[in-house]
Structures are given as structure tokens and as C-alpha cells.
Design an enzyme around this catalytic site. Structure first.
Site, PDB file in Angstrom:
ATOM      1  N   LYS A  50     -40.593 -11.576  51.325  1.00  0.00           N
ATOM      2  CA  LYS A  50     -39.710 -11.144  52.563  1.00  0.00           C
ATOM      3  C   LYS A  50     -41.206 -11.617  53.717  1.00  0.00           C
ATOM      4  CE  LYS A  50     -40.195  -6.228  53.396  1.00  0.00           C
ATOM      5  NZ  LYS A  50     -38.606  -6.156  54.000  1.00  0.00           N
ATOM      6  N   ASN A  74     -28.953  -1.775  58.199  1.00  0.00           N
ATOM      7  CA  ASN A  74     -30.620  -1.134  57.752  1.00  0.00           C
ATOM      8  C   ASN A  74     -31.589  -1.813  59.007  1.00  0.00           C
ATOM      9  OD1 ASN A  74     -32.902  -3.773  57.499  1.00  0.00           O
ATOM     10  ND2 ASN A  74     -30.376  -4.198  56.891  1.00  0.00           N
ATOM     11  N   ILE A  76     -35.670  -2.077  58.886  1.00  0.00           N
ATOM     12  CA  ILE A  76     -37.001  -1.353  58.248  1.00  0.00           C
ATOM     13  C   ILE A  76     -38.030  -2.111  58.847  1.00  0.00           C
ATOM     14  CG2 ILE A  76     -37.991  -2.957  55.539  1.00  0.00           C
ATOM     15  CD1 ILE A  76     -34.837  -1.533  55.433  1.00  0.00           C
ATOM     16  N   GLY A  77     -37.841  -2.813  58.839  1.00  0.00           N
ATOM     17  CA  GLY A  77     -38.676  -3.421  60.604  1.00  0.00           C
ATOM     18  C   GLY A  77     -40.160  -4.238  59.744  1.00  0.00           C
ATOM     19  N   LEU A  78     -39.942  -5.131  59.294  1.00  0.00           N
ATOM     20  CA  LEU A  78     -40.804  -6.025  58.153  1.00  0.00           C
ATOM     21  C   LEU A  78     -41.886  -5.195  57.414  1.00  0.00           C
ATOM     22  CD1 LEU A  78     -40.123  -8.534  61.100  1.00  0.00           C
ATOM     23  CD2 LEU A  78     -38.929  -8.888  58.752  1.00  0.00           C
ATOM     24  N   CYS A 135     -36.490 -12.610  66.686  1.00  0.00           N
ATOM     25  CA  CYS A 135     -38.036 -11.877  67.343  1.00  0.00           C
ATOM     26  C   CYS A 135     -38.104 -12.159  68.595  1.00  0.00           C
ATOM     27  CB  CYS A 135     -38.729 -12.248  65.997  1.00  0.00           C
ATOM     28  SG  CYS A 135     -40.862 -12.175  66.663  1.00  0.00           S
ATOM     29  N   LYS A 169     -34.891 -19.840  60.260  1.00  0.00           N
ATOM     30  CA  LYS A 169     -33.244 -19.122  59.784  1.00  0.00           C
ATOM     31  C   LYS A 169     -32.949 -18.044  60.556  1.00  0.00           C
ATOM     32  CE  LYS A 169     -31.891 -15.534  57.098  1.00  0.00           C
ATOM     33  NZ  LYS A 169     -32.634 -14.324  55.962  1.00  0.00           N
ATOM     34  N   GLY A 269     -28.083 -11.609  49.192  1.00  0.00           N
ATOM     35  CA  GLY A 269     -28.994 -10.604  50.038  1.00  0.00           C
ATOM     36  C   GLY A 269     -28.417  -9.320  49.159  1.00  0.00           C
ATOM     37  N   THR A 270     -27.047  -8.091  50.184  1.00  0.00           N
ATOM     38  CA  THR A 270     -26.992  -7.263  50.197  1.00  0.00           C
ATOM     39  C   THR A 270     -26.776  -7.352  48.420  1.00  0.00           C
ATOM     40  OG1 THR A 270     -27.210  -7.146  52.201  1.00  0.00           O
ATOM     41  CG2 THR A 270     -25.823  -4.929  50.408  1.00  0.00           C
TER      42      THR A 270
END
Lengths: 298, 271
Positions: A50, A74, A76-78, A135, A169, A269-270
Site C-alpha cells: 500500500k 472507494n 480510502i485516503g491512503l 497526487c 503508476k 486488484g478488486t
């Protein structure tokens, strides 16, 4: 039919071409849940962590998930322990995994990314680094991965800091993703990985208010598979470095499609949320498929 | 030693062995010979073996987290209590004997034994009574009657099959006490200074239970609910806020000591 053979990627030898997407599998939590069986039958050929940031992050307020038709939204906010916490608590445990470790990092400034890259540059436990560029750069206001010059500046800044493979990425939320990929290559990246989630939103039916605490989120799952295939195809045609393809992979056939479009490795992933062994299942199904020439789609 | 019963890595495909309907509730039973016997309070991720997806609005897509209601030794006799509250639970409720069911589990950390000198007191609301049934079985004889609350008579009557000795409240007064289960709990806590509360139910009920237990200085173990994508710590989607920050309900819960919480807030349950 072909026999399973090892795969080389940026000089790293992998048992098969299926890895995980960053943030979609927590090997430490999974070991608490499943025990050492996880190490005996690890579902991925390499493990991508992560995202690690310099400072600890709590993540976004819940609700963080919203089920979509054939997918997931989603926000999640890292959440993560921050660099110091990762080095102290997580890295020693992740080093016990039976596969190469790829550490995903993100910073809000180029200096922060440089700090992170430098921290892992000499760590033998780490096989490669992946830069999360989805980001904003708080100094320029630009999304680091949305603009080729911004991406190039970042990669040029951190490239001299490590000899380890650098994977960028890519974000799909960019006007010209192949141009960003080319800029990453020219600045010295060893590979690109794509796609990250697509920005999306859902409203709570009863209230009409945003369903997620973070207001908007990222869309993943089979809903994005066709978009992933198109972007991987375009990017693979634009670069000569390694490509990790991902987006909605559920079966060996989906992985084969991404590889035909030019991916060297494929990330799950998912689908791992629905089935923790999805990675190994996809790898097994992939081997069983009739050979269709890699790079057949040009 | 692990703090939980660990799950096999593989999602198992099992068959629905029995199905019963009681009021709005469906109970699905299956044999899971490749899985261990779960702890009370643990849960499984369930999805239908076929036609999962493609329904109304093309959902469901994700498996659904369901507390285990009963379990015999050796992964035998698993039972799940289901109420149709969305596309996933609707599809699970449709399943008939012989249909395939995919399950992953047991997951999460269940209920802990009562603290020294404490007497367990079970408090449940609606479909949240499920983990109290297995807990009641595991605690053995001598447990005082559970306190249960339901919206209506149909739900209250259905519960008699699983927790026959319970004291019941209904919102409409059609069965048992007219009012809330927390009315019964308040009286019980005032009478007995040695209770340890085990509760599962809707968020508003659990918050009322938390406040009452804090007032009476009674320890409480709350089985919380949240929407989950994975159930094993991968997605970070099911967090609840505690005094120490967010925790993932799937790996650090679903049973949480009440004194770790500032409040029980319902978030993102996925039907």
C-alpha cells in the site's frame, strides 16, 4: 498449452506474471486472518505495498466504499503508518514474504518523494519502487501524474537516488496518458503501471448527499476493464520500457487480453477483495489458455 | 497463538443444505467440512454460487459479511440469519436447498469470555441477534434470558425459535414490552451490578447500549457492522472511529469493547 516459466521484469525474476495492485491486498493483515498458509501459497508473484507517505495518514472519513454495477467506488485516503512506522513495523514482516517486494510511495512535494525513494534505495528487502503520482504537487498545484512535464520533473529528481527499478503508476485521470508514460521513460523510469482508479462519485439515494466521506472516489473492478485495455494498448505502443497492466482483471482471459495489448505483467486488484486467492487463480488460468501471440494487438 | 480462529485461504463453494423462513428472516444452513469451527461473533463473506451480479442495477458485485448464527464442531452445521435489505441479501434470501454458496471465513475477532466476576447479559436487536445465538450456545447453562428488541411482532415471534427464553421488546408493543430493548437493559443494569453486556443490533441501539453501560460502569462487547468489500483487511473500507483512531472492523472487530468507542455511528452497511 505452455508450461509455467519464470518471468523477468526489470531484472527481477518472478514465478509468473501476476502481481497485486497497490492498496488492494494487505499481506500483514491477511497473515493474521489466514495464518502461515498465506506464505505457503502466496497469491502473487511479487507483492506491491500500500502507498507509503512520509507522515502517517489516518485516511478518509467513512463511508469509504460504495458498490457499483460490476465494480466498486472507494475513497480510502491512503492510510498508512508513515515512513518511520513502515520501516520499523511493516518492512520486517513484509521481508518474510516468499516473493519480491515492491514498495509504493507518494509525496506531496518532489522532496518528499525523494525522501521516500532515498529511504529505500539501499534496503535489500526491496526489489523495486513504484511511484504513486495520482497526487497533487502542493508546490505547483498540478497532479504529479497528469502532466508530462510534471511527471518528468519528478522522475528526474528521484532517478539518481536509487539503482532499484522505478515504476511509475500512471493515473487514468490525465488528458494524454501515453505522453505522460513517454515522459516517465525519458526521465529514466524502468516501467509504468496502469490503470489507477478513475475518479467517480455516487449519491446516497435517500438524501441525495455524496455517498462517500471523501465526496468523490476511485472506480475499479470489471466496470473499468475496457478502459484499462485501451490505455494499456496506447501506452505500450508509446514506450519501450516495462508495462504493468491492470484494471478489472477477474480471469486468466482478462490478463491475457492486457498482455496481448502490451502488458508484461498484470496486476489483480478488486477481484482479490472477492477472493483472496484470485491472483494465483488468474495465473493458473492464464497458463492454461491457448497461446495467443503477445503483442498481437498493435 | 492467534487471537482468532484463522480461516482457510480458499473461498469454498458449498451447497445450501437447509433453508427456513421465519417472518421476514431466512435461515440458510450449510456444511463447511474444509473450514474450522468459528468463534461466536466471527463472520463469513457470502455470495451466491450463481447469478451474483446481473440483478437490479447490475448488483450485487461484492460478497456480503454475515455473522454466523450457529456452528457445530468441524465446520459442520453453519447457519446464517438473513434479512433482505438490499440486492446482495435479496439474492442470498432467494437461494434454495441445493444451490451453491461461496463462503470465505471465519473472519474477524469474536466475543471474549466474560471478565472475572462478571455475568454475561446478551442484548440484541433485529437481525443482529444472529451472533447472540451462537454465543448463547457457547456460554452454556446459567446465562440469564437475553434481552431482544424488534420492530414488530412478526420479527419478535420469529426470534422465539432461536432464543426462546429471551425477554422481548417491540416498537409497537405487539409482543412483549412496548418500547425499546434498552428499557429492559436499563432496568437490568440497575438491578445487577455485575453484568457484562454482549450486544449486536442497529447502530442507534448499540449507541444507547454503550451509553447505558458507561453510566452503570458495566463492560460491554459490541458486535458492529459496516459495509465491507473483502472481510480480511485488504480494502481498508470498513473502518470505525475509536479513541485510538480508525480500526478496520473486519480484522480488528467486528466485536469491539464499548470503552474503545466515543460513539457508535452507523456507516455504509451494504445490503
Amino acid at each position: 498449452m505452455t508450461e509455467a516459466t519464470t518471468v523477468g521484469f526489470c531484472g527481477i525474476e518472478l514465478a509468473h506474471p501476476i502481481i497485486n495492485g497497490s492498496g488492494t491486498f494487505d499481506a500483514i493483515a491477511a497473515r493474521r486472518v489466514f495464518g502461515d498458509e498465506l506464505l505457503e501459497r502466496f497469491p502473487f508473484a511479487a507483492f506491491v505495498t500500500k502507498t507509503v507517505t512520509v507522515e502517517p495518514r489516518a485516511g478518509n472519513p467513512p463511508p469509504r466504499l460504495w458498490e457499483l454495477p460490476a465494480g466498486l467506488l472507494n475513497s480510502i485516503g491512503l492510510p498508512n503508518r508513515g515512513l518511520a512506522g513502515f520501516l520499523e513495523h511493516d518492512l520486517p514482516v513484509l521481508a518474510e514474504l516468499p516473493v519480491p517486494l515492491i514498495v509504493n510511495v507518494m509525496g506531496f512535494t518532489r522532496d518528499q518523494v525523494a525522501t521516500l525513494v532515498a529511504a529505500f534505495a539501499e534496503r535489500d528487502e526491496v526489489a523495486a519502487l513504484e511511484l504513486n503520482v495520482s497526487c497533487p504537487n502542493v508546490e505547483t498545484g498540478m497532479l504529479m501524474g497528469a502532466d508530462p512535464r510534471e511527471t518528468a520533473a519528478l522522475v528526474e529528481r528521484v532517478r539518481p537516488l536509487t539503482a532499484k527499478p522505478l515504476i511509475v503508476k500512471l493515473t487514468p485521470n490525465a488528458a494524454d496518458v501515453p505522453a505522460v508514460a513517454r515522459a516517465a521513460q525519458e526521465a529514466g523510469a524502468d516501467a509504468v503501471s496502469l490503470i489507477n482508479t478513475l475518479r467517480g462519485m455516487a449519491l446516497e439515494p435517500a438524501s441525495g448527499e455524496p455517498a462517500l466521506g471523501g465526496i468523490t472516489g476511485g472506480v475499479s473492478g470489471p466496470a473499468v476493464r475496457a478502459i484499462a485495455l485501451a490505455q494499456v494498448h496506447a501506452v505500450a505502443a508509446a514506450v519501450s520500457i516495462g508495462v504493468v497492466g491492470m484494471g478489472g482483471v477477474q480471469r486468466g482471459r482478462d490478463a491475457a487480453d492486457l498482455m496481448a495489448a502490451g502488458a508484461d505483467l498484470v496486476a489483480v486488484g478488486t477481484e482479490s477483495f472477492r477472493d483472496p486467492m484470485a491472483g494465483l487463480r488468474v495465473a493458473t488460468e492464464l497458463v492454461a489458455l491457448p497461446v495467443s501471440g503477445a503483442g498481437a494487438v498493435v | 497463538m492467534s487471537d482468532r480462529i484463522q480461516a482457510p485461504l480458499d473461498r469454498r463453494r458449498v451447497l445450501v443444505g437447509a433453508r427456513s423462513v421465519r417472518g421476514p428472516y431466512v435461515v440458510l444452513a450449510c456444511e463447511d467440512p474444509d473450514g474450522p469451527r468459528p468463534q461466536a461473533g466471527q463472520f463469513y463473506m457470502l455470495s451466491a454460487g450463481g447469478r451474483w451480479g446481473g440483478g437490479d442495477g447490475e448488483r450485487p458485485f461484492l460478497p456480503r459479511a454475515l455473522s454466523v448464527m450457529r456452528a457445530a464442531p468441524g465446520g459442520r452445521g453453519l447457519e446464517f440469519l438473513i434479512e433482505d435489505v438490499g440486492p446482495g441479501t435479496a439474492r442470498l434470501c432467494e437461494l434454495q436447498v441445493g444451490d451453491g454458496l461461496l463462503l470465505l471465513g471465519p473472519l474477524g475477532v469474536g466475543f471474549a469470555a466474560p471478565r472475572e466476576g462478571r455475568r454475561p447479559l446478551l442484548v440484541g436487536g433485529g437481525v443482529g441477534i444472529a451472533p447472540l445465538v451462537i454465543l448463547r450456545d457457547r456460554l452454556g447453562p446459567g446465562v440469564p434470558p437475553p434481552l431482544l428488541g424488534f420492530r414488530d411482532t412478526a420479527r419478535a415471534l420469529a426470534s422465539r425459535e432461536w432464543l426462546p427464553a429471551a425477554r422481548v421488546a417491540t416498537d409497537d408493543g405487539g409482543y412483549g414490552h412496548r418500547g425499546l430493548v434498552t428499557d429492559l437493559l436499563a432496568a437490568e443494569l440497575a438491578r445487577d451490578g455485575h453484568a457484562e453486556v454482549y450486544a449486536c443490533g442497529p447502530p442507534a441501539m448499540l449507541e444507547a447500549v454503550r451509553l447505558l453501560c458507561a453510566e452503570h460502569r458495566a463492560p460491554a462487547q459490541l458486535a458492529l457492522e459496516s459495509g465491507m468489500a473483502c472481510g480480511y483487511g485488504a480494502c481498508f473500507g470498513c473502518v470505525v472511529r475509536t479513541r485510538e483512531g480508525y480500526i478496520r472492523l473486519c480484522v480488528d472487530g467486528p466485536v469491539v469493547d464499548a470503552d474503545r468507542l466515543e460513539a457508535v455511528v452507523g456507516v455504509g452497511a451494504v445490503g
